[in-house]
Design a protein around this motif. Structure first.
Motif, mmCIF file in Angstrom:
data_model
loop_
_atom_site.group_PDB
_atom_site.id
_atom_site.type_symbol
_atom_site.label_atom_id
_atom_site.label_comp_id
_atom_site.label_asym_id
_atom_site.label_seq_id
_atom_site.Cartn_x
_atom_site.Cartn_y
_atom_site.Cartn_z
ATOM 1 N N CYS A 131 -7.475 -37.668 38.505
ATOM 2 C CA CYS A 131 -7.254 -36.624 39.504
ATOM 3 C C CYS A 131 -5.991 -35.840 39.181
ATOM 4 C CB CYS A 131 -7.132 -37.230 40.902
ATOM 5 S SG CYS A 131 -8.606 -38.123 41.453
ATOM 6 N N ASN A 132 -6.051 -34.521 39.316
ATOM 7 C CA ASN A 132 -4.914 -33.638 39.096
ATOM 8 C C ASN A 132 -4.664 -32.796 40.339
ATOM 9 O OD1 ASN A 132 -4.727 -34.429 36.339
ATOM 10 N ND2 ASN A 132 -6.304 -32.936 35.793
ATOM 11 N N LEU A 133 -3.424 -32.375 40.522
ATOM 12 C CA LEU A 133 -3.085 -31.374 41.536
ATOM 13 C C LEU A 133 -3.312 -30.009 40.918
ATOM 14 C CD1 LEU A 133 -1.830 -30.523 44.267
ATOM 15 C CD2 LEU A 133 0.411 -30.687 43.157
ATOM 16 N N VAL A 134 -4.101 -29.169 41.612
ATOM 17 C CA VAL A 134 -4.570 -27.910 41.057
ATOM 18 C C VAL A 134 -4.370 -26.798 42.077
ATOM 19 C CG1 VAL A 134 -6.644 -26.715 40.183
ATOM 20 C CG2 VAL A 134 -6.269 -29.120 39.634
ATOM 21 N N THR A 135 -4.175 -25.560 41.609
ATOM 22 C CA THR A 135 -4.203 -24.399 42.484
ATOM 23 C C THR A 135 -5.266 -23.436 41.985
ATOM 24 O OG1 THR A 135 -2.496 -23.207 41.230
ATOM 25 C CG2 THR A 135 -1.768 -24.562 43.089
ATOM 26 N N ILE A 136 -5.779 -22.610 42.898
ATOM 27 C CA ILE A 136 -6.763 -21.583 42.565
ATOM 28 C C ILE A 136 -6.485 -20.365 43.429
ATOM 29 C CG2 ILE A 136 -8.468 -22.386 44.271
ATOM 30 C CD1 ILE A 136 -10.671 -21.713 42.246
ATOM 31 N N PRO A 137 -6.645 -19.151 42.896
ATOM 32 C CA PRO A 137 -6.460 -17.972 43.746
ATOM 33 C C PRO A 137 -7.393 -18.027 44.955
ATOM 34 C CG PRO A 137 -6.582 -17.327 41.434
ATOM 35 C CD PRO A 137 -6.943 -18.780 41.489
ATOM 36 N N ALA A 138 -6.873 -17.661 46.126
ATOM 37 C CA ALA A 138 -7.685 -17.719 47.341
ATOM 38 C C ALA A 138 -8.885 -16.781 47.265
ATOM 39 C CB ALA A 138 -6.827 -17.374 48.554
ATOM 40 N N SER A 139 -8.783 -15.758 46.433
ATOM 41 C CA SER A 139 -9.898 -14.818 46.261
ATOM 42 C C SER A 139 -10.913 -15.312 45.247
ATOM 43 C CB SER A 139 -9.352 -13.458 45.818
ATOM 44 O OG SER A 139 -8.620 -13.588 44.602
ATOM 45 N N GLY A 140 -10.623 -16.449 44.587
ATOM 46 C CA GLY A 140 -11.496 -16.991 43.565
ATOM 47 C C GLY A 140 -10.925 -16.747 42.184
ATOM 48 N N GLY A 141 -11.314 -17.575 41.233
ATOM 49 C CA GLY A 141 -10.802 -17.398 39.878
ATOM 50 C C GLY A 141 -10.692 -18.716 39.154
ATOM 51 N N VAL A 142 -9.802 -18.744 38.159
ATOM 52 C CA VAL A 142 -9.657 -19.917 37.304
ATOM 53 C C VAL A 142 -8.605 -20.855 37.878
ATOM 54 C CG1 VAL A 142 -9.066 -20.723 34.990
ATOM 55 C CG2 VAL A 142 -10.290 -18.549 35.282
ATOM 56 N N PRO A 143 -8.931 -22.117 38.090
ATOM 57 C CA PRO A 143 -7.941 -23.076 38.595
ATOM 58 C C PRO A 143 -6.832 -23.331 37.572
ATOM 59 C CG PRO A 143 -10.183 -23.889 38.895
ATOM 60 C CD PRO A 143 -10.272 -22.723 37.973
ATOM 61 N N ARG A 144 -5.632 -23.659 38.067
ATOM 62 C CA ARG A 144 -4.492 -24.008 37.212
ATOM 63 C C ARG A 144 -4.032 -25.419 37.559
ATOM 64 N NH1 ARG A 144 1.294 -24.023 37.400
ATOM 65 N NH2 ARG A 144 1.308 -23.432 39.601
ATOM 66 N N VAL A 145 -3.926 -26.274 36.560
ATOM 67 C CA VAL A 145 -3.422 -27.628 36.787
ATOM 68 C C VAL A 145 -1.913 -27.557 36.994
ATOM 69 C CG1 VAL A 145 -3.112 -29.926 35.821
ATOM 70 C CG2 VAL A 145 -5.271 -28.706 35.474
ATOM 71 N N VAL A 146 -1.457 -28.070 38.129
ATOM 72 C CA VAL A 146 -0.036 -28.072 38.460
ATOM 73 C C VAL A 146 0.608 -29.386 38.058
ATOM 74 C CG1 VAL A 146 1.658 -27.922 40.331
ATOM 75 C CG2 VAL A 146 -0.385 -26.473 40.370
ATOM 76 N N SER A 147 -0.034 -30.500 38.386
ATOM 77 C CA SER A 147 0.554 -31.814 38.153
ATOM 78 C C SER A 147 -0.513 -32.805 37.736
ATOM 79 C CB SER A 147 1.259 -32.306 39.422
ATOM 80 O OG SER A 147 1.971 -33.496 39.185
ATOM 81 N N ARG A 148 -0.222 -33.528 36.645
ATOM 82 C CA ARG A 148 -1.098 -34.579 36.148
ATOM 83 C C ARG A 148 -0.510 -35.947 36.486
ATOM 84 N NH1 ARG A 148 -1.462 -30.386 32.449
ATOM 85 N NH2 ARG A 148 -3.598 -29.845 31.801
ATOM 86 N N PRO A 149 -1.321 -37.007 36.350
ATOM 87 C CA PRO A 149 -0.804 -38.334 36.700
ATOM 88 C C PRO A 149 0.513 -38.695 36.028
ATOM 89 C CG PRO A 149 -3.167 -38.426 36.442
ATOM 90 C CD PRO A 149 -2.762 -37.040 36.043
#
Length: 317
Positions: A131-149
């Motif tokens: 499991c990773n902590l991820v962000t994605i634009p609220a309008s949709g798009g490509v997710p970005r991994v913020v934090s890995r284990p």
């Protein structure tokens, strides 16, 4: 000490106790300008006024697990399961215009909207279990991994926990994320990570962190330290994690408190009351930060050990 529901619709009372528990003579008029988002015991999304009126369905999604208002209160992000995979959906505050935000076989869990409304953070778990902590634009798009284990520094904890939600700090510079720990950690654990780098910059004992509107304090769910065997309680802590006080009323083995959220003005909190037997009904309770004047906002219809759960609290636009 046994806690039992009694009296009028908004009443909560106790047997002999050191904590005064009372029912307001009338609902707070200001509370009627707010609305609490919650998930009912059938996993449907609903909202209810802070004064206990206007209970309504929010859309028709079923199998809902987490939900959050957008910062302007005009939309909702929902973690739901339509096709066997937990995914994120965005819709209006009225529950219309549903659009899917995440796709693919990975599960998207525990979302929270960034304070500027531009991004949504969540926990993404692949089919291999990582499991990773991820962000994605609220309008949709490509997710970005913020934090890995590997970016979680505690030696007993191994990365984001798929059962925990994400909570964005009000300044937008950090996030709280529950992490999975082994038994040697001493209990549930929440990492505070940089939104820019994903590096851990702090930690808090407990989980289900909710930041105060000014970001200076948190409330969370943690196992009690008062005596061994007491169910989870709701606690008030500093933003750095130090314990200030217990918020939820005293518990017994049959009663626990969980999933706390702040009111928009930061003066009160709502949390779920779960019961481990059929002698007491579950409920959503509101109280002051010092635990005074708790009142039942709404009662669960059944399943005492699986209560209706608060998700987010907004001022009505």
């Amino acid at each position: 000490m046994a806690v039992v529901l009694a009296g009028p619709a908004l009443g909560l009372s106790t047997a002999a106790s050191g904590m005064a528990v009372e029912s307001p003579a009338a609902p707070d008029a200001k509370a009627g300008s707010t609305e609490l988002l919650y998930i009912d015991q059938d996993r449907a999304l609903r909202a209810i006024g802070g004064d206990g009126t206007g209970d309504r369905a929010v859309g028709a999604l079923t199998d809902v697990y987490r939900a959050q208002w957008s910062p302007d209160g005009k939309a909702v992000v929902v973690e739901g399961n339509r096709d066997g995979v937990n995914a994120l959906y965005v819709m209006s505050a009225a529950g219309t215009g549903v659009r899917r935000l995440t796709f693919g076989p990975a599960s998207a869990l525990g979302p929270d909207w960034s304070p500027d409304g531009k991004q949504i953070a969540f926990i993404r778990c692949g089919t291999g279990g990582q499991c990773n902590l991820v962000t994605i634009p609220a309008s949709g798009g490509v997710p970005r991994v913020v934090s890995r284990p590997g970016q979680i520094s505690d030696p007993y904890c191994y990365g984001p926990d798929y059962e925990r939600a994400v909570a964005w700090r009000p300044d937008g510079r950090a996030l709280a994320v529950g992490v999975w720990c082994d038994d040697d950690s001493g209990g549930d654990y929440t990492a505070i990570v940089s939104a820019a780098t994903g590096a851990q910059i702090g930690h808090v004992y407990g989980d289900d962190v909710s930041w105060s509107p000014n970001g200076k304090q948190i409330i969370n769910h943690a196992w009690s330290t008062t005596y061994d065997g007491e169910p989870p309680v709701v606690q008030l802590r500093s933003a750095a994690g130090s314990l200030i006080r217990r918020v939820s009323p005293p518990s017994t083995d049959a009663i626990g408190w969980e999933q706390p959220v702040w009111s928009p003005d930061g003066r009160t909190v709502a949390y779920a009351r779960s019961a481990q037997d059929y002698g007491a009904r579950s409920a959503i309770v509101i109280s002051g930060l010092d635990g005074t004047r708790p009142r039942v906002l709404m009662r669960g219809a059944g399943y005492p050990d699986s209560p209706p759960t608060p998700q987010d609290w907004r001022t009505r636009p």
